[in-house]
Each structure stands twice: as structure tokens, then as C-alpha cells.
Design an enzyme around this catalytic site. Structure first.
Site, PDB file in Angstrom:
ATOM      1  N   TYR A 218     -15.515  19.147 -14.705  1.00  0.00           N
ATOM      2  CA  TYR A 218     -15.956  17.762 -14.852  1.00  0.00           C
ATOM      3  C   TYR A 218     -17.032  17.470 -13.816  1.00  0.00           C
ATOM      4  O   TYR A 218     -16.873  17.770 -12.633  1.00  0.00           O
ATOM      5  CB  TYR A 218     -14.765  16.821 -14.692  1.00  0.00           C
ATOM      6  CG  TYR A 218     -15.132  15.365 -14.655  1.00  0.00           C
ATOM      7  CD1 TYR A 218     -15.846  14.780 -15.703  1.00  0.00           C
ATOM      8  CD2 TYR A 218     -14.762  14.565 -13.585  1.00  0.00           C
ATOM      9  CE1 TYR A 218     -16.182  13.446 -15.665  1.00  0.00           C
ATOM     10  CE2 TYR A 218     -15.091  13.231 -13.543  1.00  0.00           C
ATOM     11  CZ  TYR A 218     -15.807  12.665 -14.593  1.00  0.00           C
ATOM     12  OH  TYR A 218     -16.147  11.345 -14.551  1.00  0.00           O
TER      13      TYR A 218
ATOM     14  N   ASP B  57      -6.640  20.808 -13.508  1.00  0.00           N
ATOM     15  CA  ASP B  57      -6.927  19.547 -14.171  1.00  0.00           C
ATOM     16  C   ASP B  57      -6.429  19.669 -15.605  1.00  0.00           C
ATOM     17  O   ASP B  57      -6.985  20.410 -16.409  1.00  0.00           O
ATOM     18  CB  ASP B  57      -8.429  19.262 -14.147  1.00  0.00           C
ATOM     19  CG  ASP B  57      -8.779  17.875 -14.679  1.00  0.00           C
ATOM     20  OD1 ASP B  57      -8.030  17.360 -15.542  1.00  0.00           O
ATOM     21  OD2 ASP B  57      -9.796  17.310 -14.261  1.00  0.00           O
TER      22      ASP B  57
ATOM     23  N   LYS C 195      -7.568   8.620 -19.461  1.00  0.00           N
ATOM     24  CA  LYS C 195      -7.811   9.236 -20.761  1.00  0.00           C
ATOM     25  C   LYS C 195      -6.551   9.220 -21.626  1.00  0.00           C
ATOM     26  O   LYS C 195      -6.063   8.167 -21.993  1.00  0.00           O
ATOM     27  CB  LYS C 195      -8.352  10.652 -20.546  1.00  0.00           C
ATOM     28  CG  LYS C 195      -9.486  10.754 -19.519  1.00  0.00           C
ATOM     29  CD  LYS C 195     -10.684   9.879 -19.841  1.00  0.00           C
ATOM     30  CE  LYS C 195     -11.932  10.207 -19.041  1.00  0.00           C
ATOM     31  NZ  LYS C 195     -11.837  10.009 -17.590  1.00  0.00           N
TER      32      LYS C 195
ATOM     33  N   ARG D 288       0.824  -1.208   0.000  1.00  0.00           N
ATOM     34  CA  ARG D 288       0.000   0.000   0.000  1.00  0.00           C
ATOM     35  C   ARG D 288       0.856   1.254   0.000  1.00  0.00           C
ATOM     36  O   ARG D 288       0.365   2.359  -0.237  1.00  0.00           O
ATOM     37  CB  ARG D 288      -0.944  -0.006   1.209  1.00  0.00           C
ATOM     38  CG  ARG D 288      -1.924   1.150   1.257  1.00  0.00           C
ATOM     39  CD  ARG D 288      -3.134   0.863   2.148  1.00  0.00           C
ATOM     40  NE  ARG D 288      -2.779   0.242   3.392  1.00  0.00           N
ATOM     41  CZ  ARG D 288      -2.352   0.890   4.485  1.00  0.00           C
ATOM     42  NH1 ARG D 288      -2.217   2.210   4.464  1.00  0.00           N
ATOM     43  NH2 ARG D 288      -2.079   0.229   5.598  1.00  0.00           N
TER      44      ARG D 288
END
Length: 377
Positions: A105, A176, A201, A52
Site C-alpha cells: 500500500y 496486512d 475497508k 485515552r
């Protein structure tokens, strides 16, 4: 490992994150599939301890994305773009004012509104393309989050002007950069504090990965971001990180091809009688053209069109045969979608708007499909 400081971005995308040139070493880094690492005795902070906290496959991917954004050691990968977004918003002090684009978004906007509804933050939504409006909202703010170009309206913010205004007001800025990618703009170099990517993306680029990334230069911010990943467990799988690393190798050639095609399609769509409006900053009459030409190294491969009404937009998505109706972007295949079919999409997005993500198919084939579909409306 190669340094991004001395190489062109297209070169670093290919050579970054590789382990070495010793005889017999693999050219492509492998996938480190383990949850546990050997560490006898006292903990050595320079060695991995647990799955982790660290993974060599993440590290290679993070080096490439961080290097492309101008911060080789400052990228943190997450299990999804929204996991990265949630970690980003955790940086906003409790009760602080978050200034954010009103057409960001939709899921990021929904998260911000939920946090505001719970009293965690005071949310102020602004038009990021209106520089004066953003400036006016900054005094007393705790954070500014900007998306440019915006999703799905393809609006362009004057990012350098916003950074300057934020610095004067003492407000940290996150950007972003999903649509532009690190190849078209580098917010950290111009004054941003944190850059966010939905690596699902363009960075991954093959519609087969869900992944997010945050990039920061400041060690304090970076430590806070890493802490959020560790305590919330929003870690990427090693296989997903490896796929994303493989995908980013071809980002420069993919974006170059898709952007060139997008420019051709935008021009043709602008003259089609069934199209009411084309949103693409590469068009000289687009509201964002002058700012994009001054602040970006290209206009990208995302565009949006507005048709006569909602029914026409829905009909277009059913009439195409080569374009794929789907909710994503940045992959090798061309996708389109009527965005207001998404329940959380802001009401400011027109019902008739169709967002197009231009892929790598031949431009004439893509145009022929759009032309026949538009002709059937």
C-alpha cells in the site's frame, strides 16, 4: 461474552463483543461517550481511568476483530489504518533492517521510505510473490512486513513459506490482512506475529468510518502496541468504533456476496477485447492462483484490470454510471480507480491499471455498466 474458539467465524462476527444476557440488558452494545471515569483513591488497573487509555466501545470491537483473527484479547484499535501502520513500524528496532513488499500500500511504503531516509531503519524492498527473493533478504533483518493479496496488483505471497523462513532467521513477521480479511486467512494461526487491518475497508464495510487495527498474540508485542496508542493518542472515537462493530457483524455475508460477484466479473472481463489483463487469483491462469487456492479460503472481492493505456483507464472511470470512481475499497458499493493517478503510487504499478472493489449490487447490473463503459473506449 462468547468465545471465538468454539464458534464458526460467521457466528462469532455476530455474537462477539456483547455484554450479557441478563433480563433488560441491551442486545446491541451502546456507545460509551466519555473522556473521564470515576476512580477515587489509588488507581485500580482493572478499571478505566481516562478516555485515552480505555473505552468499552473499543473493547467490544477489539474483541470481535481479535477473535476473528484468533487472538480475542490481542486487538488494538487505532484512529486510522495508517495510525496502526505507524505503531507497527515503531516495533522495528532503530537502525534495523525492514524487509517489505515493493508493491505494498503506497502510504505504508512512503512511511517506510521516510523512516529509511531519516536513518531510522534500513529498508529492503522485495517482490513478496517471489518466495526465494524474500528468503534471501531475511538473514540479518529485524522485521518482515508483508501484504497479501497486495494493493493494487493483487499479488499473492506464499505466507506459510515466508513464516517458516522468517522463523528460521529469527525475524518477526507482520501481515496486512486488509484484502483477505480474517475470513479468508488467519496469519497468526500460521506463524505471523502481528496482523494489521485498515478497518476502514471490509471490516467496517460501509464507507463511513476511518479506523485501523493491530492484532497480536504475544503479550510483549501487544503491550508495545498499546503503549504507542497511548503516548501518540491515535485512539478511535467511540462512535467510529461502534459503527465498525456494527459493520463487522455483516462481514461474512457481505464478503460471500462480493466474492461470488468478483469471480463472475473477472471471468467476463478476461474475455473482453478491451481488457489487456485481469489480475484476480480466482482465475486459473493468474500467477497467484495456485498459492491462493492452497493458502486461502477464498479469492476475495478485489481485482484489477489493465487496459490499452492510461487514457483508456481514465476514460473507463468517467464512462461508468453504476460503479463509483473513488479511492477506497471494501464497502457495500462497487468502486473503481486508476491507481497511478495517486502521486505516491509505486512506479511498478502500470499507468493503465484500474483497481476494482466489488460491492453488493446485482452482478448483471455491475457487468452491464462495465460492458457499456468498455464498449465506449
Amino acid at each position: 461474552m462468547a468465545s471465538s474458539q468454539h464458534l464458526a467465524p460467521g457466528t462469532f462476527a455476530v455474537v462477539g463483543g456483547r455484554t450479557g444476557r441478563t433480563p433488560g440488558s441491551p442486545v446491541s452494545p451502546g456507545i460509551e461517550l466519555t473522556s473521564t471515569y470515576v476512580q477515587p483513591g489509588d488507581i485500580d488497573p482493572d478499571l478505566p481511568l481516562y478516555g485515552r487509555y480505555a473505552n468499552a466501545t473499543w473493547a467490544a470491537f477489539e474483541e470481535v476483530v481479535g477473535g476473528l483473527e484468533g487472538a480475542p484479547g490481542g486487538a488494538i484499535a487505532f484512529a486510522s489504518g495508517m495510525a496502526a501502520g505507524a505503531a507497527l513500524f515503531s516495533l522495528v528496532p532503530r537502525g534495523g533492517r525492514l524487509v517489505m513488499g515493493a508493491t505494498s500500500y503506497n502510504t505504508m511504503l512512503a512511511l517506510a521510505r521516510e523512516r529509511a531516509g531519516a536513518g531510522d531503519v534500513e529498508l529492503v524492498e522485495v517482490d513478496v510473490a517471489d518466495t526465494d527473493a524474500v528468503r534471501a533478504a531475511l538473514p540479518g533483518a529485524a522485521w518482515l512486513h508483508v501484504e497479501s493479496p497486495t494493493n493494487p496488483l493483487i499479488e499473492v505471497a506464499d505466507l506459510p513459506a515466508l513464516y517458516a523462513a522468517a522463523r528460521r532467521a529469527g525475524v518477526p513477521v507482520s501481515v496486512d490482512n486488509t484484502f483477505a480479511t480474517p475470513l479468508l486467512q488467519n496469519p497468526l494461526a500460521d506463524g505471523a506475529d502481528v496482523v494489521m487491518h485498515s478497518a476502514t475497508k471490509y471490516i467496517s464495510g460501509h464507507s463511513d468510518v476511518v479506523l485501523g487495527v493491530l492484532v497480536a498474540r504475544d503479550e510483549e508485542l501487544l503491550a508495545a502496541i498499546r503503549h504507542q496508542r497511548e503516548v501518540l493518542g491515535a485512539i478511535p472515537g467511540p462512535f467510529e468504533a461502534w459503527l465498525a462493530l456494527r459493520g463487522v457483524r455483516t462481514l461474512p455475508v457481505r464478503l460471500e456476496r462480493a466474492q461470488a460477484t468478483a469471480g463472475v466479473l473477472a471471468g467476463r472481463l478476461a474475455s473482453h477485447p478491451a481488457v489487456v489483463r485481469v489480475r484476480y487469483p480466482g482465475l486459473p491462469d493468474d500467477p497467484g492462483h495456485a498459492v491462493a487456492a492452497r493458502t486461502m479460503r477464498g479469492f476475495g472481492a478485489m481485482l484489477a484490470i489493465e487496459l490499452a493505456d492510461r487514457d483508456a483507464a481514465d476514460a473507463l472511470t468517467r464512462a461508468v454510471r453504476l460503479w463509483t470512481p473513488g479511492t477506497s475499497l471494501g464497502g457495500v458499493e462497487s468502486l473503481l480507480e486508476r491507481r497511478r493517478r495517486i502521486p505516491s503510487e509505486p512506479a511498478t504499478v502500470p499507468e493503465s491499471l484500474v483497481r476494482l472493489s466489488v460491492g453488493l449490487e446485482d452482478v448483471e447490473d455491475l457487468w452491464a455498466d462495465l460492458e457499456q463503459a468498455l464498449g465506449s473506449l
